[in-house]
Each structure stands twice: as structure tokens, then as C-alpha cells.
Enzyme design. Structure first.
Site, short mmCIF file in Angstrom:
data_model
loop_
_atom_site.label_atom_id
_atom_site.label_comp_id
_atom_site.label_asym_id
_atom_site.label_seq_id
_atom_site.Cartn_x
_atom_site.Cartn_y
_atom_site.Cartn_z
N LYS A 113 3.51 -11.43 -3.00
CA LYS A 113 3.74 -11.39 -1.55
C LYS A 113 4.08 -12.77 -1.00
O LYS A 113 4.89 -12.88 -0.07
CB LYS A 113 2.54 -10.78 -0.82
CG LYS A 113 2.42 -9.29 -1.13
CD LYS A 113 1.71 -8.52 -0.06
CE LYS A 113 1.77 -7.04 -0.44
NZ LYS A 113 0.94 -6.20 0.41
N LYS A 195 7.04 -2.51 -9.66
CA LYS A 195 6.26 -1.46 -9.02
C LYS A 195 7.02 -0.86 -7.82
O LYS A 195 7.64 -1.61 -7.07
CB LYS A 195 4.94 -2.09 -8.53
CG LYS A 195 3.93 -1.11 -8.00
CD LYS A 195 2.76 -1.82 -7.33
CE LYS A 195 2.95 -1.93 -5.84
NZ LYS A 195 1.75 -2.18 -5.05
N LYS A 198 5.94 0.35 -0.99
CA LYS A 198 6.31 0.92 0.31
C LYS A 198 6.93 -0.12 1.23
O LYS A 198 7.63 0.22 2.16
CB LYS A 198 5.11 1.58 0.95
CG LYS A 198 4.08 0.63 1.55
CD LYS A 198 3.26 1.35 2.58
CE LYS A 198 1.84 1.63 2.13
NZ LYS A 198 1.03 0.41 2.00
P1 ATP Z 1 2.60 -2.90 -0.06
O1 ATP Z 1 3.92 -2.55 -0.66
O2 ATP Z 1 2.60 -3.10 1.42
O3 ATP Z 1 1.86 -3.96 -0.81
P2 ATP Z 1 1.28 -0.83 -1.45
O4 ATP Z 1 1.86 0.52 -1.26
O5 ATP Z 1 1.48 -1.53 -2.72
O6 ATP Z 1 1.72 -1.65 -0.21
P3 ATP Z 1 -1.34 0.04 -0.48
O7 ATP Z 1 -0.92 0.76 0.70
O8 ATP Z 1 -2.48 -0.80 -0.14
O9 ATP Z 1 -0.29 -0.89 -1.20
O10 ATP Z 1 -1.72 1.02 -1.64
C1 ATP Z 1 -2.55 2.11 -1.45
C2 ATP Z 1 -2.86 2.75 -2.77
O11 ATP Z 1 -1.68 3.17 -3.43
C3 ATP Z 1 -3.60 1.83 -3.74
O12 ATP Z 1 -4.58 2.58 -4.40
C4 ATP Z 1 -2.54 1.42 -4.72
O13 ATP Z 1 -3.05 1.10 -5.99
C5 ATP Z 1 -1.68 2.66 -4.77
N1 ATP Z 1 -0.30 2.35 -5.14
C6 ATP Z 1 0.58 1.57 -4.45
N2 ATP Z 1 1.77 1.52 -5.09
C7 ATP Z 1 1.62 2.25 -6.22
C8 ATP Z 1 2.51 2.57 -7.30
N3 ATP Z 1 3.75 2.14 -7.34
N4 ATP Z 1 2.01 3.37 -8.30
C9 ATP Z 1 0.77 3.84 -8.27
N5 ATP Z 1 -0.11 3.58 -7.28
C10 ATP Z 1 0.31 2.79 -6.27
#
Ligand code: ATP
Ligand code: LTN
Length: 332
Positions: A113, A195, A198
Site C-alpha cells: 500500500k 492478489k 477491491k
Molecule cells: P484492499 O484492496 O482495500 O486492501 P482487501 O479486499 O484486500 O482490500 P479487506 O476488505 O480488508 O481487504 O478484506 C476482507 C477479507 O477478504 C479479508 O479476510 C481478506 O483476507 C479477504 N480477501 C481480500 N482479498 C482476497 C483475495 N484476493 N482472495 C481471498 N481472500 C481475500
């Protein structure tokens, strides 16, 4: 009740993705009822990256609606917004003083980040894992269902809990991470070595609110390879592996079970099957989400009830911590 306490959180930092759903959200309903479960929209975490106020509010409602649409029942779990329970921020401050700079510097999420937001590498972004530890440790959590990307943060929460317990005596339960059996890390469809995120808007991310046509198009355009064989080889065939994992998670299978269904088939067949699986799994959840978003007053009511339940527990734990540290008791 099994006697286990379960906690998880999702940031309202963007529209939720298929990664959020398969890695986390989809499984949450399995933890409610039999366990003491808490699910949180972690809005304090989201502001570690600059957010537009109106959008943050909207995404927080949307997050609550996704929790409900995916099967959480506020009568069987505690569903709330992090900023509504001030003990999270208070305990985070305490835990900051039990977390080393060196530990935070090693966090890959911080490094990623910081690289993406070069002009706003703020202290909150750096200290983010101490706030996450506070979320978890406030409720004596045993299990944290999250995707694979959170492993380092959970390990830090465990270390901080042990460190505090070592100094002040047993105070915090040392939590365990629970990863899904498939799709613990859903990868970007255009770059299967990164990964799916979002907060990165690309053709490689499937968002939960997208229509059938858009979702299918994104999956049919997923990057694969030139091997021409469907195998489970994460290193040599990351794109194919990712599609198999998504298919498996949608069908509640292991990737090996999913693979068995594609013997002798081609990449086109695989993509078509994955698109169909994703669209089928998401359709009822999307319909329910739409209904819930039409009544934000109802969502406010859910959040108010959830915060009241969480607050009582969290304040009790915080008082215990404050007393152990040596703060004089709060009068009133
Ligand atoms: P950002 O992109 O803003 O960092 P994020 O989607 O990675 O957001 P969170 O909203 O905090 O992060 O994630 C919520 C949940 O979704 C957490 O349990 C995280 O481990 C899971 N998660 C996020 N991205 C993935 C992915 N690509 N595959 C599996 N699990 C995910
Ligand atoms: N750090 C997580 C979101 C998060 C969380 C939590 C998850 C914040 N607090 C407590 C589980 C438990 C993320 O970035 N995905």
C-alpha cells in the site's frame, strides 16, 4: 454454542470483490449460531487510505448489506461498525506500545500500500496491524476466518497477545487464523501472480455487484498460459490454478476435486464453467443486497443493535487492560 469466539472484519475501502466473497464473506454464516461470532465493517481501517466521505458512508452501508445478504443473521451474531465502538481505537493505542517498528516494517500489506499511495504513507497505515490486533483481542477471539493475505497480521496479533500476557499475566486469548479450503487467495484475472484487490479497479477484478454479462466477460478474458493442459500447478500455471480454485470454492470443493471434472477439457470449457459457477453463486446474494440497500434506516438499526452488544463486551475487556497497565479506575 461451541464455546468458540469468532471475529472477522472487512474494510469499506471499495466495492467488494470476488476475492472478499470466496476468501471471507461466503464462510461467515457457517460460524454463526453454534459459535459466539462478531463481524465488523472496519471503517477505521479504511481511512488509512484517503476516502471520500459520501462514498465511505455508502460503502459502509453496502458492506453491512453484503454481510446480511450472504446469510448473516443479526439475531445469531454481532454485526457492527468499528467506529461505533470506541474501545477499538483505545486498545489500538495501547497495543501500539507493544508493537515494534521492525515488526510493522516487515508487513507486506504495508509495503504494497505504501508503494501504491506514495504521497500518503501515513502513521495509521503503518500502525494498521495494531488496530487489527485490537479488533481481535478485545473479544477474546479464538478463530479469525480470513483470506491468506492476512496471515502476517494474525501472526502479529498472536505475538502481541503473548507479549502482553507475558508481562501482565493471562489477559488475551491467542487467536488462530482459519483459511478456506479453496480460494484462500483469489488472484487477479489479468495478472494471476497478484492478489485480486477491491481497491484496484481493473479487468482482473470481479466486483460482487457486477451483472452477469460483465462477470462472464471478465472470466472469459482471464489470462491463462500456453501449456494447453488443465493441471493444478500454482507456479507454472497460475491462471489455470486460480480458475480451478474459484470453481472449487463456488462448489464447496477442494481444487483437486474440481480438477477431476476437467480431464480432457480445454481452457474455454474451464472458463465457461467458472463463469457459470460464479454467476450462479452470486445471483441470490446480489438480489438480496439490492433489497437491503433500499432501506438504509434498517441498516442503521442493525448497526445500532450490534454496536450496543459489542460495546458492553469491549468496554469490559478494555477496563481489565487499563487496570493491569496501572491506569486509575474511570469514575462514571
Ligand atoms: P484492499 O484492496 O482495500 O486492501 P482487501 O479486499 O484486500 O482490500 P479487506 O476488505 O480488508 O481487504 O478484506 C476482507 C477479507 O477478504 C479479508 O479476510 C481478506 O483476507 C479477504 N480477501 C481480500 N482479498 C482476497 C483475495 N484476493 N482472495 C481471498 N481472500 C481475500
Ligand atoms: N486487515 C484486514 C481487515 C481487518 C480484519 C480485522 C480481519 C481489520 N480488522 C480483524 C479480521 C479480523 C484486511 O485488510 N483484509
Amino acid at each position: 454454542m461451541s464455546g468458540k469466539t469468532v471475529f472477522s472484519g472487512i474494510q469499506p475501502s471499495g466495492e467488494l470483490s470476488l476475492g472478499n466473497y470466496l476468501g471471507a464473506l461466503k464462510r461467515f454464516k457457517d460460524f454463526q449460531g453454534a459459535n459466539d461470532s462478531l463481524f465488523c465493517v472496519v471503517d477505521l481501517h479504511a481511512i488509512t487510505v484517503r476516502q471520500d466521505p459520501a462514498q465511505l458512508r455508502q460503502r459502509t452501508y453496502s458492506g453491512v448489506a453484503w454481510y446480511l445478504a450472504s446469510g448473516l443473521d443479526p439475531a445469531q451474531c454481532t454485526l457492527f461498525a468499528q467506529s461505533h465502538v470506541s474501545a477499538h481505537a483505545e486498545l489500538a493505542w495501547i497495543l501500539n506500545t507493544f508493537t515494534q517498528m521492525g515488526e510493522l516494517e516487515r508487513m507486506t500489506q504495508f509495503k504494497d500500500k505504501a508503494a501504491r499511495h506514495k504521497h500518503n504513507i501515513n502513521a495509521g497505515l503503518f500502525a494498521y496491524p495494531a488496530l487489527m490486533a485490537a479488533d481481535i483481542l478485545l473479544y477474546d477471539t479464538h478463530e479469525v476466518p480470513v483470506g491468506d493475505d492476512q496471515k502476517q497480521h494474525i501472526e502479529l496479533a498472536r505475538d502481541v497477545a503473548e507479549r502482553f500476557n507475558g508481562i501482565y499475566g493471562p489477559t488475551f486469548v491467542v487467536p488462530k487464523m482459519v483459511a478456506p479450503k479453496a480460494a484462500a487467495r483469489v488472484m487477479d484475472l489479468q495478472d494471476p501472480t497478484s492478489k485480486m484487490s477491491k481497491s484496484v479497479d481493473s479487468l482482473g477484478t470481479v466486483f460482487l455487484h457486477e451483472d452477469e454479462k460483465t462477470i462472464s466477460k471478465k472470466i472469459m478474458k482471464a489470462v491463462t498460459d500456453n501449456e494447453g493442459m488443465i493441471r493444478l500447478d500454482k507456479d507454472k500455471q497460475p491462471g489455470v490454478y486460480n480458475l480451478l480454485a474459484i470453481y472449487a470454492a463456488c462448489h464447496d470443493q477442494t481444487p483437486e476435486e474440481a480438477l477431476a471434472q476437467f480431464t480432457g477439457k480445454g481452457y474455454g470449457d474451464l472458463k465457461k464453467a467458472v463463469a457459470e459457477a460464479v454467476v450462479t453463486v452470486l445471483a441470490p446474494v446480489q438480489a438480496r443486497h439490492k433489497e437491503l440497500m433500499a432501506d438504509t434506516a434498517q441498516l442503521d438499526a442493525v448497526l445500532a443493535a450490534g454496536a450496543a452488544k459489542a460495546r458492553a463486551r469491549a468496554n469490559k475487556k478494555l477496563a481489565e487492560v487499563y487496570a493491569k497497565i496501572g491506569f486509575t479506575p474511570r469514575q462514571g
